[in-house]
Design a protein around this motif. Structure first.
Motif, PDB file in Angstrom:
ATOM      1  N   ALA A 214       0.831  -1.211   0.000  1.00 26.75           N
ATOM      2  CA  ALA A 214       0.000   0.000   0.000  1.00 26.75           C
ATOM      3  C   ALA A 214       0.866   1.262   0.000  1.00 26.75           C
ATOM      4  O   ALA A 214       0.588   2.222  -0.731  1.00 26.75           O
ATOM      5  N   ARG A 215       1.930   1.262   0.812  1.00 26.39           N
ATOM      6  CA  ARG A 215       2.816   2.435   0.836  1.00 26.39           C
ATOM      7  C   ARG A 215       3.571   2.575  -0.481  1.00 26.39           C
ATOM      8  O   ARG A 215       3.796   3.688  -0.961  1.00 26.39           O
ATOM      9  N   LEU A 216       3.983   1.452  -1.021  1.00 25.86           N
ATOM     10  CA  LEU A 216       4.646   1.481  -2.324  1.00 25.86           C
ATOM     11  C   LEU A 216       3.731   2.111  -3.358  1.00 25.86           C
ATOM     12  O   LEU A 216       4.146   2.989  -4.135  1.00 25.86           O
ATOM     13  N   ALA A 217       2.471   1.698  -3.358  1.00 23.10           N
ATOM     14  CA  ALA A 217       1.499   2.218  -4.335  1.00 23.10           C
ATOM     15  C   ALA A 217       1.313   3.725  -4.152  1.00 23.10           C
ATOM     16  O   ALA A 217       1.274   4.485  -5.134  1.00 23.10           O
ATOM     17  N   LEU A 218       1.192   4.164  -2.909  1.00 20.84           N
ATOM     18  CA  LEU A 218       1.036   5.607  -2.638  1.00 20.84           C
ATOM     19  C   LEU A 218       2.213   6.400  -3.204  1.00 20.84           C
ATOM     20  O   LEU A 218       2.030   7.389  -3.926  1.00 20.84           O
ATOM     21  N   ALA A 219       3.410   5.959  -2.868  1.00 20.78           N
ATOM     22  CA  ALA A 219       4.605   6.681  -3.295  1.00 20.78           C
ATOM     23  C   ALA A 219       4.716   6.693  -4.821  1.00 20.78           C
ATOM     24  O   ALA A 219       4.989   7.741  -5.425  1.00 20.78           O
ATOM     25  N   VAL A 220       4.504   5.540  -5.415  1.00 22.57           N
ATOM     26  CA  VAL A 220       4.664   5.420  -6.873  1.00 22.57           C
ATOM     27  C   VAL A 220       3.675   6.323  -7.594  1.00 22.57           C
ATOM     28  O   VAL A 220       4.035   7.014  -8.563  1.00 22.57           O
ATOM     29  N   ASN A 221       2.445   6.366  -7.128  1.00 18.68           N
ATOM     30  CA  ASN A 221       1.457   7.210  -7.809  1.00 18.68           C
ATOM     31  C   ASN A 221       1.731   8.698  -7.592  1.00 18.68           C
ATOM     32  O   ASN A 221       1.459   9.508  -8.485  1.00 18.68           O
ATOM     33  N   GLU A 222       2.300   9.058  -6.439  1.00 23.10           N
ATOM     34  CA  GLU A 222       2.715  10.458  -6.254  1.00 23.10           C
ATOM     35  C   GLU A 222       3.834  10.819  -7.233  1.00 23.10           C
ATOM     36  O   GLU A 222       3.842  11.913  -7.792  1.00 23.10           O
ATOM     37  N   LEU A 223       4.762   9.903  -7.414  1.00 28.98           N
ATOM     38  CA  LEU A 223       5.870  10.167  -8.341  1.00 28.98           C
ATOM     39  C   LEU A 223       5.360  10.289  -9.777  1.00 28.98           C
ATOM     40  O   LEU A 223       5.799  11.155 -10.530  1.00 28.98           O
ATOM     41  N   LEU A 224       4.408   9.440 -10.137  1.00 29.93           N
ATOM     42  CA  LEU A 224       3.856   9.508 -11.497  1.00 29.93           C
ATOM     43  C   LEU A 224       3.049  10.790 -11.699  1.00 29.93           C
ATOM     44  O   LEU A 224       2.915  11.275 -12.816  1.00 29.93           O
ATOM     45  N   ARG A 225       2.516  11.337 -10.619  1.00 27.48           N
ATOM     46  CA  ARG A 225       1.781  12.586 -10.673  1.00 27.48           C
ATOM     47  C   ARG A 225       2.723  13.777 -10.780  1.00 27.48           C
ATOM     48  O   ARG A 225       2.311  14.894 -11.037  1.00 27.48           O
ATOM     49  N   GLY A 226       4.006  13.562 -10.512  1.00 25.80           N
ATOM     50  CA  GLY A 226       4.961  14.653 -10.696  1.00 25.80           C
ATOM     51  C   GLY A 226       5.851  14.951  -9.506  1.00 25.80           C
ATOM     52  O   GLY A 226       6.719  15.816  -9.597  1.00 25.80           O
TER      53      GLY A 226
END
Lengths: 286, 286
Positions: B138-150
């Protein structure tokens, strides 16, 4: 507006000629909690002549058939070939009696047990890695120390992400594999999923189909198109990939309404860039 | 058997000449729940003239000083320089007011808050990755999607493991970073930890020391020795690394009893092989 309830005609020449279809799941037919436009039409058009061939490693075929039914897609379980299940079957048949530590979904672990697989938390001969939504630092540590102790590593698939709801991505087995490889220095002996041929071969077998009469429909050039090419099958790509013929499977039909808006491309670009990390592994094992 | 309670003499010529010491922590002075043989002697010999310089990113200096005291090592908190704390200070000073998602220990998050850092779960300008024992899918997913958002990525350190108890390894920030990079395609803007010079520079500053009078003592050629070399400092390696002068710091003293048995080498070999994965990143950011 058409009131015709018949399946609209296929426009792609390769699809029109295809006797059988091997269809990718995530990003092609479904996106986490929803069916993608045109998915039902495609399956209806090829009813009895398709198999779903997916790098999914969390579900079992019956479980996935049920999930798809809830999304309005009626697919017989025996026409669903999944990388996770196949990785387990492969290991059980080649290494009967092996002690296996699974980092995987509860469903896949139950499946392994049902095949007589000896699941252990230590002293493993193999670590089988699949998508584990309960993946944690503690599980990473367990797996890594088993590998350093001498266990061998096999992985269901190497996709780094799959498309999730609301334009988000879901980290996949390949991302977990990156952590395991970084911390253990151990590379996987085998990665079962596409583009390795095993999954497509299983799909052809369950259809009684020949590669030359079969077309692959998918959204990922590095798994679907590359895997299809290795077996001499044509591949029709949808989505945002270079060479995609339509933004979704809806675009494969003549009268499927207005063109789909082009979606954000991050998901595809991501899949491509991250897949490259694992390309060498996949190539080795194919 | 000697009954002499004075600190025994240093045998290594570089150490004998050294005015100041920068000492690595994990694998050099401690191994998770225990002090390594010779650690107390080394610190006593260089009392008032050493700083601990560690890629540790879970603790704060006061918290670590307390932990070390429990292991019998009395180290003033102001002589402990840690990659996690430094990564936070660096970000807060360079990017005041930035919105930061931290994937890190509760202690490091509290430290960031104490410096006025705006910690968020979404809409982040930066994702700061450190060792997070509660790391999850879940934390991995949060971080990864923030990075993809910019959002931009910064990491405390890139070690893939550190030595744990009973010959086991503990997956480190570098392993989590591998998963984040694989799933996001985003590489870190900066990695604070060794071998980048920042940590050693901070150690020299807090000692009022000059590089030419200072020797680094560590166990990892790719962080300790390489980092020391970049600043023109000598480095004395202990442990299993090629070029190590002794299996532990106890071996740096003349009368420290019988030679330590040679430990298993997996931990070191691992560190080396996995460090290579991140060598390019470290080099870029140094």
């Amino acid at each position: 507006m058409s009131t015709n309830h018949k399946t609209p005609a296929v426009t792609d020449a390769r699809l029109a000629r295809a006797r059988h279809l091997l269809v990718d799941l995530d990003g092609t037919l479904v996106r986490q909690q929803e069916a993608i436009a045109g998915a039902a039409e495609l399956l209806k058009h090829f009813e009895g002549r398709y198999a779903i061939v997916s790098n999914n490693s969390t579900h079992t075929a019956p479980g996935l058939a049920q999930r798809l039914r809830r999304l309005g897609l009626r697919v017989p379980a025996e026409r669903i070939v999944l990388a996770g299940e196949l990785a387990v079957r492969q290991l059980v048949s080649e290494q009967p009696g092996a002690r296996v530590m699974m980092v995987a979904s509860p469903a896949l672990q139950r499946y392994a047990r049902s095949l007589g697989c000896d699941l252990v938390q230590s002293g493993a001969d193999f670590v089988l890695l699949a998508l584990d939504m309960q993946f944690s630092h503690a599980r990473l540590a367990l797996a890594v120390n088993e590998l350093l102790r001498g266990a061998q590593l096999v992985a269901s698939n190497a996709d780094a992400t799959h498309p999730g709801p609301h334009g988000r991505v879901v980290p996949e087995t390949g991302a977990l594999l990156a952590a395991v490889v970084a911390a253990s220095g151990v590379r996987p002996l085998r990665v079962t999923g596409k583009p390795a041929p095993l999954l497509f071969e299983e799909g052809l077998r369950c259809l009684g189909a020949r590669a030359e009469d079969t077309v692959v429909v998918g959204d990922n050039p590095l798994t679907d198109a590359e895997g299809a090419g290795r077996l001499g099958m044509a591949c029709v790509l949808v989505g945002q990939a270079p060479g995609a013929v339509a933004p979704s499977v809806a675009g494969l039909f003549a009268s499927s309404g207005p063109a789909q808006p082009v979606e954000e491309t991050a998901q595809y670009r991501l899949s491509e860039s991250t897949s490259k990390v694992w390309r060498s592994v996949r190539t080795e094992v194919s």
